[in-house]
Design a protein around this motif. Structure first.
Motif, mmCIF file in Angstrom:
data_model
loop_
_atom_site.group_PDB
_atom_site.id
_atom_site.type_symbol
_atom_site.label_atom_id
_atom_site.label_comp_id
_atom_site.label_asym_id
_atom_site.label_seq_id
_atom_site.Cartn_x
_atom_site.Cartn_y
_atom_site.Cartn_z
ATOM 1 N N ALA A 16 92.921 -18.035 113.907
ATOM 2 C CA ALA A 16 91.472 -18.093 113.839
ATOM 3 C C ALA A 16 90.965 -18.219 115.379
ATOM 4 O O ALA A 16 91.228 -19.132 115.673
ATOM 5 N N SER A 17 89.914 -17.298 115.921
ATOM 6 C CA SER A 17 89.468 -17.383 116.996
ATOM 7 C C SER A 17 88.354 -18.715 117.036
ATOM 8 O O SER A 17 88.424 -19.294 118.112
ATOM 9 N N GLN A 18 87.915 -19.151 115.917
ATOM 10 C CA GLN A 18 87.109 -20.313 115.810
ATOM 11 C C GLN A 18 87.693 -21.570 116.189
ATOM 12 O O GLN A 18 87.260 -22.550 116.550
ATOM 13 N N MET A 71 90.611 -12.859 115.944
ATOM 14 C CA MET A 71 91.799 -13.465 115.688
ATOM 15 C C MET A 71 92.579 -13.424 116.992
ATOM 16 O O MET A 71 92.564 -12.172 117.733
ATOM 17 N N LEU A 72 93.512 -14.438 117.313
ATOM 18 C CA LEU A 72 94.076 -14.350 118.673
ATOM 19 C C LEU A 72 95.662 -14.081 118.066
ATOM 20 O O LEU A 72 96.182 -14.879 117.314
ATOM 21 N N LEU A 73 96.271 -13.056 118.799
ATOM 22 C CA LEU A 73 97.565 -12.605 118.309
ATOM 23 C C LEU A 73 98.515 -13.061 119.452
ATOM 24 O O LEU A 73 98.336 -13.225 120.496
ATOM 25 N N PHE A 74 99.714 -13.629 118.963
ATOM 26 C CA PHE A 74 100.954 -13.750 119.725
ATOM 27 C C PHE A 74 102.221 -13.621 118.997
ATOM 28 O O PHE A 74 102.129 -12.976 117.879
ATOM 29 N N GLN A 75 103.239 -13.725 119.451
ATOM 30 C CA GLN A 75 104.809 -13.457 118.902
ATOM 31 C C GLN A 75 105.415 -14.513 118.931
ATOM 32 O O GLN A 75 105.455 -15.299 120.030
ATOM 33 N N ILE A 76 106.570 -14.564 117.946
ATOM 34 C CA ILE A 76 107.485 -15.505 117.792
ATOM 35 C C ILE A 76 108.756 -14.343 117.173
ATOM 36 O O ILE A 76 108.634 -14.034 116.306
ATOM 37 N N GLU A 81 96.773 -10.625 123.083
ATOM 38 C CA GLU A 81 95.754 -9.397 122.417
ATOM 39 C C GLU A 81 94.805 -10.273 121.427
ATOM 40 O O GLU A 81 95.093 -11.298 120.901
ATOM 41 N N THR A 82 93.635 -9.610 121.028
ATOM 42 C CA THR A 82 92.843 -10.266 119.878
ATOM 43 C C THR A 82 92.440 -9.202 119.135
ATOM 44 O O THR A 82 92.816 -8.016 119.367
ATOM 45 N N LEU A 83 92.055 -9.353 117.998
ATOM 46 C CA LEU A 83 91.965 -8.548 116.806
ATOM 47 C C LEU A 83 90.520 -9.153 115.954
ATOM 48 O O LEU A 83 90.588 -10.192 115.399
ATOM 49 N N GLN A 84 89.868 -8.194 115.598
ATOM 50 C CA GLN A 84 88.575 -8.612 114.853
ATOM 51 C C GLN A 84 88.911 -8.196 113.484
ATOM 52 O O GLN A 84 89.019 -6.820 113.184
ATOM 53 N N LYS A 85 88.927 -9.052 112.299
ATOM 54 C CA LYS A 85 89.327 -8.717 111.077
ATOM 55 C C LYS A 85 88.344 -9.614 110.243
ATOM 56 O O LYS A 85 88.042 -10.777 110.673
ATOM 57 N N MET A 136 98.298 -12.472 105.256
ATOM 58 C CA MET A 136 98.679 -11.507 106.196
ATOM 59 C C MET A 136 97.639 -10.262 106.510
ATOM 60 O O MET A 136 96.705 -10.018 105.463
ATOM 61 N N ILE A 137 97.762 -9.548 107.630
ATOM 62 C CA ILE A 137 97.089 -8.537 107.964
ATOM 63 C C ILE A 137 97.912 -7.484 108.190
ATOM 64 O O ILE A 137 99.200 -7.615 108.849
ATOM 65 N N VAL A 138 97.910 -6.229 107.530
ATOM 66 C CA VAL A 138 98.302 -5.027 107.632
ATOM 67 C C VAL A 138 97.826 -4.046 108.463
ATOM 68 O O VAL A 138 96.570 -3.850 108.181
#
Length: 152
Positions: free
Chosen positions: A14-16, A1-6, A98-102, A123-125
């Motif tokens: 989703a990175s796909q 997953m690609l992370l960003f902020q608002i 940042e990326t995250l693998q979940k 959501m991811i915690v």
């Protein structure tokens, strides 16, 4: 997953769905477009529309940090069959660093239905708090998709 902020809230795509992440480029604005429509630019011979995610979701324009990027995503609209070629759409977001693998098992369903926009997913915690997943195909209504994506 690609992370960003608002607005200091974390979101994920989703990175796909991600084609490429590029630095901010000069955008050409178009007349009579909504505030959240940042403009268009030439990407390898294609005119790509760019949506300002911060403006769309919070009514406040993206700040131009060094980490503000345009996330190019495949967009099939709401046609989940993927029989047609996807359109590429740009999403302007802050702090794309940042990326995250979940796995799907790590995603938590949010059972709050108070005027929840359709683009908000599970959501991811993690140790830093919560991350809201976005469904790119539901960011724009069908009318907005027809107006913004089909016309460029």
């Amino acid at each position: 997953m690609l992370l960003f902020q608002i607005n200091n809230e974390r979101y994920a795509i989703a990175s796909q769905q991600v084609v490429e992440v590029i630095p901010l480029v000069s955008l050409t604005t178009l007349p009579h477009t909504p505030e959240y429509f940042a403009g268009v630019f030439n990407y390898r011979g294609r005119i790509i529309p760019v949506i300002d995610l911060s403006q769309l979701m919070s009514g406040k324009r993206c700040c131009e940090h060094l980490s503000t990027r345009i996330i190019l995503v495949n967009h099939w609209g709401r046609d989940t069959t993927h029989e047609n070629l996807p359109q590429i759409m740009g999403l302007m977001a802050e702090r794309v660093i940042e990326t995250l693998q979940k796995s799907d098992v790590d995603l938590v369903d949010v059972d709050i239905q108070i005027d929840k926009p359709p683009y908000l997913g599970k959501m991811i915690v993690d140790e830093h708090g919560m991350i809201q997943c976005l469904h790119v195909e539901y960011l724009l209504s069908e009318v907005q998709q027809a107006y913004l994506l089909e016309s460029v």
